[in-house]
Design an enzyme around this catalytic site. Structure first.
Site, PDB file in Angstrom:
ATOM      1  N   ALA A 181       0.893  -1.174   0.087  1.00 51.44           N
ATOM      2  CA  ALA A 181      -0.053  -0.109   0.088  1.00 51.44           C
ATOM      3  C   ALA A 181       0.902   1.132   0.019  1.00 51.44           C
ATOM      4  O   ALA A 181       0.475   2.227  -0.550  1.00 51.44           O
ATOM      5  CB  ALA A 181      -0.830  -0.075   1.272  1.00 51.44           C
ATOM      6  N   THR A 215       0.764   5.611  -1.661  1.00 50.90           N
ATOM      7  CA  THR A 215       0.200   6.695  -0.902  1.00 50.90           C
ATOM      8  C   THR A 215       0.606   7.970  -1.643  1.00 50.90           C
ATOM      9  O   THR A 215      -0.269   9.012  -1.587  1.00 50.90           O
ATOM     10  CB  THR A 215       0.925   6.600   0.381  1.00 50.90           C
ATOM     11  OG1 THR A 215       2.185   6.517   0.177  1.00 50.90           O
ATOM     12  CG2 THR A 215       0.515   5.538   1.342  1.00 50.90           C
ATOM     13  N   ARG A 258      -1.634   0.551   7.786  1.00 48.53           N
ATOM     14  CA  ARG A 258      -1.008   0.555   9.084  1.00 48.53           C
ATOM     15  C   ARG A 258      -0.309   1.723   9.497  1.00 48.53           C
ATOM     16  O   ARG A 258       0.051   1.879  10.625  1.00 48.53           O
ATOM     17  CB  ARG A 258      -0.446  -0.764   9.408  1.00 48.53           C
ATOM     18  CG  ARG A 258      -1.209  -1.981   9.275  1.00 48.53           C
ATOM     19  CD  ARG A 258      -0.280  -3.320   9.298  1.00 48.53           C
ATOM     20  NE  ARG A 258      -1.437  -4.372   9.150  1.00 48.53           N
ATOM     21  CZ  ARG A 258      -1.923  -4.865   8.139  1.00 48.53           C
ATOM     22  NH1 ARG A 258      -1.458  -4.248   6.846  1.00 48.53           N
ATOM     23  NH2 ARG A 258      -2.580  -5.953   8.080  1.00 48.53           N
ATOM     24  N   GLN A 279       0.502  -6.689  -3.641  1.00 47.73           N
ATOM     25  CA  GLN A 279      -0.755  -6.637  -2.460  1.00 47.73           C
ATOM     26  C   GLN A 279      -1.764  -5.781  -2.920  1.00 47.73           C
ATOM     27  O   GLN A 279      -2.865  -5.686  -2.284  1.00 47.73           O
ATOM     28  CB  GLN A 279      -0.025  -6.418  -1.107  1.00 47.73           C
ATOM     29  CG  GLN A 279       0.703  -7.635  -0.647  1.00 47.73           C
ATOM     30  CD  GLN A 279       1.546  -7.193   0.591  1.00 47.73           C
ATOM     31  OE1 GLN A 279       1.122  -7.631   1.708  1.00 47.73           O
ATOM     32  NE2 GLN A 279       2.530  -6.459   0.397  1.00 47.73           N
ATOM     33  N   ASP A 338      -5.632  -1.752  -6.190  1.00 50.67           N
ATOM     34  CA  ASP A 338      -5.977  -0.813  -7.090  1.00 50.67           C
ATOM     35  C   ASP A 338      -5.648  -0.562  -8.468  1.00 50.67           C
ATOM     36  O   ASP A 338      -6.119   0.172  -9.363  1.00 50.67           O
ATOM     37  CB  ASP A 338      -5.440   0.567  -6.200  1.00 50.67           C
ATOM     38  CG  ASP A 338      -3.722   0.573  -6.062  1.00 50.67           C
ATOM     39  OD1 ASP A 338      -3.383  -0.044  -7.142  1.00 50.67           O
ATOM     40  OD2 ASP A 338      -3.433   1.139  -5.133  1.00 50.67           O
ATOM     41  N   HIS A 349      -3.630  -9.886  -3.879  1.00 52.15           N
ATOM     42  CA  HIS A 349      -4.703  -9.611  -2.869  1.00 52.15           C
ATOM     43  C   HIS A 349      -5.952  -9.437  -3.903  1.00 52.15           C
ATOM     44  O   HIS A 349      -6.893  -8.794  -3.347  1.00 52.15           O
ATOM     45  CB  HIS A 349      -4.668  -8.566  -1.831  1.00 52.15           C
ATOM     46  CG  HIS A 349      -3.414  -9.266  -0.688  1.00 52.15           C
ATOM     47  ND1 HIS A 349      -3.064  -8.402   0.235  1.00 52.15           N
ATOM     48  CD2 HIS A 349      -3.060 -10.345  -0.429  1.00 52.15           C
ATOM     49  CE1 HIS A 349      -2.254  -9.112   1.002  1.00 52.15           C
ATOM     50  NE2 HIS A 349      -2.184 -10.293   0.604  1.00 52.15           N
ATOM     51  N   CYS A 408     -20.706 -12.248  -7.547  1.00 51.15           N
ATOM     52  CA  CYS A 408     -21.669 -12.755  -6.586  1.00 51.15           C
ATOM     53  C   CYS A 408     -20.881 -13.786  -5.738  1.00 51.15           C
ATOM     54  O   CYS A 408     -20.260 -14.615  -6.011  1.00 51.15           O
ATOM     55  CB  CYS A 408     -22.886 -13.062  -7.251  1.00 51.15           C
ATOM     56  SG  CYS A 408     -24.041 -14.040  -6.075  1.00 51.15           S
ATOM     57  N   CYS A 436     -29.324 -14.017  -8.557  1.00 55.60           N
ATOM     58  CA  CYS A 436     -29.573 -15.142  -7.638  1.00 55.60           C
ATOM     59  C   CYS A 436     -29.985 -14.961  -6.509  1.00 55.60           C
ATOM     60  O   CYS A 436     -30.159 -15.808  -5.546  1.00 55.60           O
ATOM     61  CB  CYS A 436     -28.363 -16.210  -7.811  1.00 55.60           C
ATOM     62  SG  CYS A 436     -27.044 -15.711  -6.876  1.00 55.60           S
ATOM     63  N   SER A 480       4.428  -3.102   4.920  1.00 55.55           N
ATOM     64  CA  SER A 480       4.790  -3.556   6.303  1.00 55.55           C
ATOM     65  C   SER A 480       5.213  -5.015   6.538  1.00 55.55           C
ATOM     66  O   SER A 480       5.799  -5.360   7.462  1.00 55.55           O
ATOM     67  CB  SER A 480       3.677  -3.152   7.356  1.00 55.55           C
ATOM     68  OG  SER A 480       2.566  -3.833   7.048  1.00 55.55           O
TER      69      SER A 480
HETATM   70  P1  OAD Z   1       0.497  -1.499   5.278  1.00 56.56           P
HETATM   71  O1  OAD Z   1      -0.251  -0.415   5.582  1.00 56.56           O
HETATM   72  O2  OAD Z   1       0.432  -2.614   6.301  1.00 56.56           O
HETATM   73  O3  OAD Z   1       1.939  -0.947   5.269  1.00 56.56           O
HETATM   74  C1  OAD Z   1       2.323  -0.009   4.351  1.00 56.56           C
HETATM   75  C2  OAD Z   1       3.887   0.402   4.459  1.00 56.56           C
HETATM   76  O4  OAD Z   1       4.194   1.359   3.699  1.00 56.56           O
HETATM   77  C3  OAD Z   1       4.251   1.146   5.833  1.00 56.56           C
HETATM   78  O5  OAD Z   1       5.143   0.439   6.512  1.00 56.56           O
HETATM   79  C4  OAD Z   1       4.437   2.560   5.460  1.00 56.56           C
HETATM   80  O6  OAD Z   1       5.103   3.190   6.315  1.00 56.56           O
HETATM   81  C5  OAD Z   1       4.644   2.527   4.230  1.00 56.56           C
HETATM   82  N1  OAD Z   1       4.790   3.534   3.363  1.00 56.56           N
HETATM   83  C6  OAD Z   1       3.526   4.714   3.411  1.00 56.56           C
HETATM   84  N2  OAD Z   1       3.843   5.411   2.519  1.00 56.56           N
HETATM   85  C7  OAD Z   1       4.948   5.287   1.910  1.00 56.56           C
HETATM   86  C8  OAD Z   1       5.488   5.906   0.585  1.00 56.56           C
HETATM   87  N3  OAD Z   1       5.143   6.948   0.030  1.00 56.56           N
HETATM   88  N4  OAD Z   1       6.921   5.471   0.422  1.00 56.56           N
HETATM   89  C9  OAD Z   1       7.282   4.110   0.837  1.00 56.56           C
HETATM   90  N5  OAD Z   1       6.700   3.273   1.926  1.00 56.56           N
HETATM   91  C10 OAD Z   1       5.698   4.102   2.316  1.00 56.56           C
HETATM   92  O7  OAD Z   1       0.034  -2.005   3.830  1.00 56.56           O
HETATM   93  P2  OAD Z   1       0.538  -3.465   3.240  1.00 56.56           P
HETATM   94  O8  OAD Z   1       1.729  -4.002   3.710  1.00 56.56           O
HETATM   95  O9  OAD Z   1       0.309  -3.236   1.557  1.00 56.56           O
HETATM   96  O10 OAD Z   1      -5.063  -6.767   2.841  1.00 56.56           O
HETATM   97  O11 OAD Z   1      -0.704  -4.339   3.655  1.00 56.56           O
HETATM   98  C11 OAD Z   1      -0.966  -5.618   3.283  1.00 56.56           C
HETATM   99  C12 OAD Z   1      -2.203  -6.002   3.436  1.00 56.56           C
HETATM  100  O12 OAD Z   1      -2.740  -5.605   4.702  1.00 56.56           O
HETATM  101  C13 OAD Z   1      -3.156  -5.475   2.264  1.00 56.56           C
HETATM  102  O13 OAD Z   1      -3.080  -5.804   1.160  1.00 56.56           O
HETATM  103  C14 OAD Z   1      -4.417  -5.554   3.149  1.00 56.56           C
HETATM  104  C15 OAD Z   1      -4.214  -5.037   4.533  1.00 56.56           C
HETATM  105  O14 OAD Z   1      -4.916  -5.626   5.507  1.00 56.56           O
HETATM  106  C16 OAD Z   1      -6.212  -7.187   2.967  1.00 56.56           C
HETATM  107  O15 OAD Z   1      -6.970  -6.493   3.146  1.00 56.56           O
HETATM  108  C17 OAD Z   1      -6.450  -8.823   2.726  1.00 56.56           C
END
Ligand code: OAD
Length: 235
Positions: free
Chosen positions: A20, A24, A32, A97, A100, A115, A123, A143, A182
């Site tokens: 994610a 951003t 997180r 992951q 979008d 993901h 559905c 349905c 993360s």
């Molecule tokens: P997280 O929100 O857990 O982690 C995002 C990481 O990106 C954090 O460590 C931030 O510090 C870092 N970050 C934010 N902005 C940034 C930027 N501009 N450049 C570099 N780093 C940046 O998101 P994910 O690890 O993707 O799943 O989360 C994994 C999964 O948890 C998601 O796919 C989702 C969520 O629950 C489901 O919903 C199943």
């Protein structure tokens, strides 16, 4: 930065894995961080199979808000740089992951969306594809089943083909670059351990000790610096 440029140039098989934090800088919230989704809402109440079954109103509201938030969102320079590296043969595979679709919008090919995707719906009962507008209007499938986005919920398996494809790339990789995640969510969190290649972690916050190289910074900004150094190197 010079180190990653050297590895990128030498590696014959480079894999990029994003989360994610890659999005951003396009204006989407991560999960997180302080401004992340999971600071406002408990994922168990919206992003699980239980939420879909027993808490559908909130589930629908949450995903409708995330789908609508995508309306004016565009890939940023970092997405375009990765697509360009892919075209130039500097990277062989992108797995994400993120749901979008921004890598694909930037022109990347064959992105494994581990993901799923939030840009289409189906559905839950009969599996039939449905129109997004029906989901946004809180309608049910003909349905009678509940409509849902094609994302992976907690409690569901990852798309098998995408997972296996990414795994084989990880095993073949000489370099793995992990960006903006993360690494808290299993099984994607295991992928950086499944390579014998060099590993690089680009993230706003460090805190991952098992990588060969960690670059603390924004994804887009960091990729722009690396891209400029690469161009300099190849002149
Ligand atoms: P997280 O929100 O857990 O982690 C995002 C990481 O990106 C954090 O460590 C931030 O510090 C870092 N970050 C934010 N902005 C940034 C930027 N501009 N450049 C570099 N780093 C940046 O998101 P994910 O690890 O993707 O799943 O989360 C994994 C999964 O948890 C998601 O796919 C989702 C969520 O629950 C489901 O919903 C199943």
């Amino acid at each position: 930065m010079e180190q990653i440029v050297e590895w990128l140039t030498l590696s014959k098989h480079t894999v990029v894995l994003t989360g994610a934090g890659m999005s951003t800088e396009s204006g989407l919230a991560d999960f997180r961080s302080k401004s992340g989704w999971w600071q406002q809402i408990d994922p168990r109440t919206v992003a699980t199979t239980e939420a879909l079954t027993s808490n559908y109103a909130l589930f629908q509201q949450f995903y409708a808000a995330r789908i609508q938030a995508l309306e004016d969102v565009k890939p940023h320079d970092g997405h375009f740089i990765l697509a360009n590296w892919q075209r130039r043969g500097l990277i062989q595979h992108i797995a994400t992951q993120n749901v979008d679709g921004l890598h694909t919008l930037a022109g990347s090919d064959n992105v494994d969306e581990l993901h799923g995707s939030i840009r289409s719906v189906r559905c839950q009962k009969c599996g039939q594809a449905a129109e997004m507008q029906h989901f946004l209007a809180k309608e049910a499938c003909p349905c009678g089943g509940k409509l849902r986005p094609n994302v992976v919920l907690f409690g569901e398996n990852l798309p098998q083909e995408a997972w296996n494809h990414t795994l084989s790339h990880m095993k073949a990789a000489q370099l793995v670059i992990v960006i903006g995640t993360s690494l808290e969510v299993y099984p994607v969190s295991q992928l950086p351990h499944m390579t014998n290649g060099k590993t690089v972690y680009i993230n706003l916050e460090s805190g991952q000790s098992h990588f060969d190289l960690t670059i603390e910074g924004k994804a887009g900004e960091t990729l722009k610096i690396i891209d400029a150094l690469l161009k300099h190197d190849t002149i």
